[in-house]
Scaffold this active site. Structure first.
Site, short mmCIF file in Angstrom:
data_model
loop_
_atom_site.label_atom_id
_atom_site.label_comp_id
_atom_site.label_asym_id
_atom_site.label_seq_id
_atom_site.Cartn_x
_atom_site.Cartn_y
_atom_site.Cartn_z
N ASP A 7 0.83 -1.21 0.00
CA ASP A 7 0.00 0.00 0.00
C ASP A 7 0.87 1.26 0.00
OD1 ASP A 7 -2.31 1.57 0.26
OD2 ASP A 7 -2.20 1.51 2.44
N ASP A 9 -0.46 5.06 0.96
CA ASP A 9 -0.76 6.04 2.01
C ASP A 9 -0.75 5.41 3.40
OD1 ASP A 9 -1.15 7.95 0.00
OD2 ASP A 9 -3.17 7.18 -0.34
N ASP A 131 -2.69 -0.56 5.71
CA ASP A 131 -3.20 -0.04 6.99
C ASP A 131 -4.72 -0.18 7.10
OD1 ASP A 131 -3.36 2.01 4.94
OD2 ASP A 131 -4.07 3.34 6.52
#
Lengths: 179, 179
Positions: A7, A9, A131
């Site tokens: 990922d 961000d 996240d």
């Protein structure tokens, strides 16, 4: 070579300094970490408009690199097939910014290995570092939850707090594979 | 609901009229279909510079919709989980153009279902409709080769020549599933 879906961000790109700058600009003070622990900064009272800044051109272009991520991703790239998989499609203006950001900070990741998507349920890989629990829940490989303020209560996935821990996790995986 | 990964260029977006316009502008005549059958227009003698136009802002924004694709994709969307999967990442300026084009011509496809990538080997779906053999070769589901000038010699995959044939193919799949 096993495949890792990585990922952007809050994993390799640190969104928080910018969120906090906007908050400080709009409210006159910088919230403390404990104020927004367990949620997103824009979920603080009266701050929902801050999410709208994500739609602005440039928002994703100058985010700081998450500490330690460049070195560890570079190392991972020697042992795994790394794909950057980012949920960018909601934010029209983020698309080019994210591509340019990756080219600047992770030039060793080829454009062929970059995926901008909406939901990630369609991604086939062995590992996913993310996240967002929603991405790990639909993932068919081993999910690693990268700690972010909004996921601190989550217990279903192996957790990594920083890039040192990511490296340690994969060092162990490589060790176990070679036994 | 089974999942279909649907390509954009030369499948739902018709790149050829624009390629031919550029060729005509640069060479003073429009090549005939048989001249570039079996290859790409820019593989004609002296025309390799035409591929560079793909990198220009706007190239992908005003392409015509492939005949019949809107109606059939709309119908497919009622029976399948449709993801648009496009190899856009090589062309930095195509990213926003492609998103806007989809929003204009296929507004019923949610941004969550759009994937811009480099190589498609990481995509997990039941069907893939694509004009590039390289994408079908690494695909783990059923690949449908959409006829394009550059793939006319290929025999390894089920071929569809137009959107009417795509509809017929999936009508049969649905019929067979319900037996």
């Amino acid at each position: 070579m096993k495949r890792i879906a990585l990922d952007m961000d809050e994993v390799i790109a640190d969104v928080y300094p910018k969120f906090l700058d906007y908050y400080e600009r709009d409210f006159g003070f910088r919230p403390k970490r404990e104020d927004y622990w367990g949620k997103k900064v824009y979920e603080l009272e009266g701050a929902m408009h801050i999410r709208k800044y994500l739609f602005e051109p440039g928002f994703f272009r100058d985010l700081p690199v998450m500490e330690g991520s460049q070195e560890v991703v570079k190392w991972l790239n020697e042992h795994y097939d790394i794909y950057v998989v980012t949920s960018a499609m909601e934010f029209r203006n983020s698309l080019i910014d994210k591509r340019d950001w990756l080219e600047e900070h992770f030039p060793f990741i080829h454009w062929k290995k970059v995926i901008m998507c909406g939901d990630k349920s369609v991604i086939n890989a062995d590992y996913m570092i993310d996240d967002h629990v929603r991405n790990l829940v639909t993932f068919n490989g081993k999910g690693l939850l990268y700690t972010a303020t909004h996921n601190t209560e989550e217990t279903r996935f192996s957790r990594v707090d920083n890039w040192k821990e990511v490296r340690t996790f994969f060092e162990n995986e490589l060790k176990n594979e070679s036994i």
